[in-house]
Scaffold this active site. Structure first.
Site, mmCIF file in Angstrom:
data_model
loop_
_atom_site.group_PDB
_atom_site.id
_atom_site.type_symbol
_atom_site.label_atom_id
_atom_site.label_comp_id
_atom_site.label_asym_id
_atom_site.label_seq_id
_atom_site.Cartn_x
_atom_site.Cartn_y
_atom_site.Cartn_z
ATOM 1 C CG ASP A 1 -8.479 1.138 10.131
ATOM 2 O OD1 ASP A 1 -9.192 1.978 10.679
ATOM 3 O OD2 ASP A 1 -8.943 0.101 9.622
ATOM 4 N NE ARG B 1 -1.930 -2.869 -4.175
ATOM 5 C CZ ARG B 1 -2.112 -3.019 -2.864
ATOM 6 N NH1 ARG B 1 -2.052 -1.975 -2.073
ATOM 7 N NH2 ARG B 1 -2.321 -4.216 -2.351
ATOM 8 C CG ASP C 1 -5.513 -3.317 -2.018
ATOM 9 O OD1 ASP C 1 -5.187 -2.842 -0.915
ATOM 10 O OD2 ASP C 1 -5.857 -4.506 -2.173
ATOM 11 C CG PHE D 1 -11.972 -0.045 2.728
ATOM 12 C CD1 PHE D 1 -11.223 -0.787 3.628
ATOM 13 C CD2 PHE D 1 -11.699 -0.159 1.372
ATOM 14 C CE1 PHE D 1 -10.215 -1.642 3.184
ATOM 15 C CE2 PHE D 1 -10.699 -1.010 0.917
ATOM 16 C CZ PHE D 1 -9.956 -1.756 1.822
ATOM 17 C CG ASP E 1 -1.217 1.862 3.109
ATOM 18 O OD1 ASP E 1 -0.987 1.619 4.316
ATOM 19 O OD2 ASP E 1 -1.745 1.027 2.363
ATOM 20 N N GLY F 1 0.777 -1.235 0.000
ATOM 21 C CA GLY F 1 0.000 0.000 0.000
ATOM 22 C C GLY F 1 0.808 1.284 0.000
ATOM 23 C CE LYS G 1 -9.443 4.265 7.123
ATOM 24 N NZ LYS G 1 -10.006 2.939 6.809
HETATM 25 P P1 5GP Z 1 -4.499 -1.213 11.050
HETATM 26 O O1 5GP Z 1 -3.568 -2.333 11.421
HETATM 27 O O2 5GP Z 1 -4.001 0.143 11.472
HETATM 28 O O3 5GP Z 1 -5.897 -1.449 11.496
HETATM 29 O O4 5GP Z 1 -4.606 -1.231 9.486
HETATM 30 C C1 5GP Z 1 -3.603 -0.805 8.717
HETATM 31 C C2 5GP Z 1 -3.577 -1.530 7.390
HETATM 32 O O5 5GP Z 1 -4.870 -1.963 6.982
HETATM 33 C C3 5GP Z 1 -3.110 -0.577 6.352
HETATM 34 O O6 5GP Z 1 -1.720 -0.608 6.195
HETATM 35 C C4 5GP Z 1 -3.862 -1.038 5.119
HETATM 36 O O7 5GP Z 1 -3.128 -2.043 4.484
HETATM 37 C C5 5GP Z 1 -5.147 -1.608 5.654
HETATM 38 N N1 5GP Z 1 -6.222 -0.587 5.632
HETATM 39 C C6 5GP Z 1 -6.777 0.061 6.681
HETATM 40 N N2 5GP Z 1 -7.706 0.929 6.297
HETATM 41 C C7 5GP Z 1 -7.745 0.848 4.948
HETATM 42 C C8 5GP Z 1 -8.523 1.522 3.936
HETATM 43 O O8 5GP Z 1 -9.351 2.389 4.186
HETATM 44 N N3 5GP Z 1 -8.268 1.158 2.649
HETATM 45 C C9 5GP Z 1 -7.347 0.211 2.310
HETATM 46 N N4 5GP Z 1 -7.195 -0.064 1.026
HETATM 47 N N5 5GP Z 1 -6.607 -0.437 3.234
HETATM 48 C C10 5GP Z 1 -6.801 -0.128 4.528
HETATM 49 MG MG MG Z 2 -0.351 -0.510 4.895
#
Ligand code: 5GP
Ligand code: MG
Length: 170
Positions: A98, A160, A154, A147, A95, A39, A126
């Site tokens: 979350d 992407r 992606d 999302f 990228d 990403g 976020k």
């Molecule tokens: P976390 O571990 O912080 O919950 O999530 C991080 C990873 O989840 C990011 O690096 C990404 O790969 C994926 N992710 C989280 N939110 C999104 C989103 O809104 N869109 C996309 N494409 N990937 C996301």
């Molecule tokens: Mg990522």
């Protein structure tokens, strides 16, 4: 469209300026920009191009999301850091942050392999979903808890290459 290509470019410039300001004066010797695949490839490439001084680039791949929009739970290391970061100052390039689970695992991983310092730069953040409590050093743009796809992000490996960022329609 949530964020235009122009707004993305401005956000990257702001992040680069802040990283450059923090790295001036020889505090860090040959820092490593560790770009998370897949990403952060697009953001990481553009950010790296705007960094000043002697930087090394590396990659790491972890996965926490499956092909769907739900988190699968555990984060798994698919590609360990391609640069030996022991004793090095590292900026992890993400990228989107979350829940923060990925960032947390990356910090644990980099601590284990002996990085001297670790900072985090992310294009998107976020705040409404973030639960890790670790401060994120560089945030390009805070976004709503939805999302998104584009600029490296992606949906099932598609989207992407879009230059703007869009909220995915269910
Ligand atoms: P976390 O571990 O912080 O919950 O999530 C991080 C990873 O989840 C990011 O690096 C990404 O790969 C994926 N992710 C989280 N939110 C999104 C989103 O809104 N869109 C996309 N494409 N990937 C996301
Ligand atoms: Mg990522």
């Amino acid at each position: 469209m949530l964020i235009s290509g122009g707004q993305v470019q401005q956000a990257i410039q702001r992040v680069a300026q802040r990283v450059n300001a923090d790295c001036r004066g020889g505090k860090f010797q040959r820092p490593v920009a560790l770009i998370t695949l897949n990403g952060a490839l697009v953001f990481g490439g553009e950010l790296f191009r705007q960094l000043e001084g002697d930087w090394e680039v590396g990659f790491v791949k972890v996965s926490s999301y499956a092909a769907d929009m739900q988190s699968t739970g555990d984060v798994q290391v698919d590609v360990p850091p391609t640069v030996d970061v022991a004793g090095r100052d590292v900026i992890v390039v993400e990228d989107v942050v979350d829940s923060g689970k990925t960032v947390k695992s990356l910090l644990t991983l980099l601590d284990k392999v002996g990085a001297r310092s670790v900072r985090i730069a992310t294009l998107l953040f976020k705040p409404g979903a973030y639960k890790a409590g670790i401060p994120i050093d560089y945030v390009g743009l805070p976004i709503c808890d939805e999302f998104v796809v584009g600029y490296g992000l992606d949906y099932d490996q598609a989207g992407r290459n879009l230059s703007a960022i869009y909220v995915l329609d269910e």
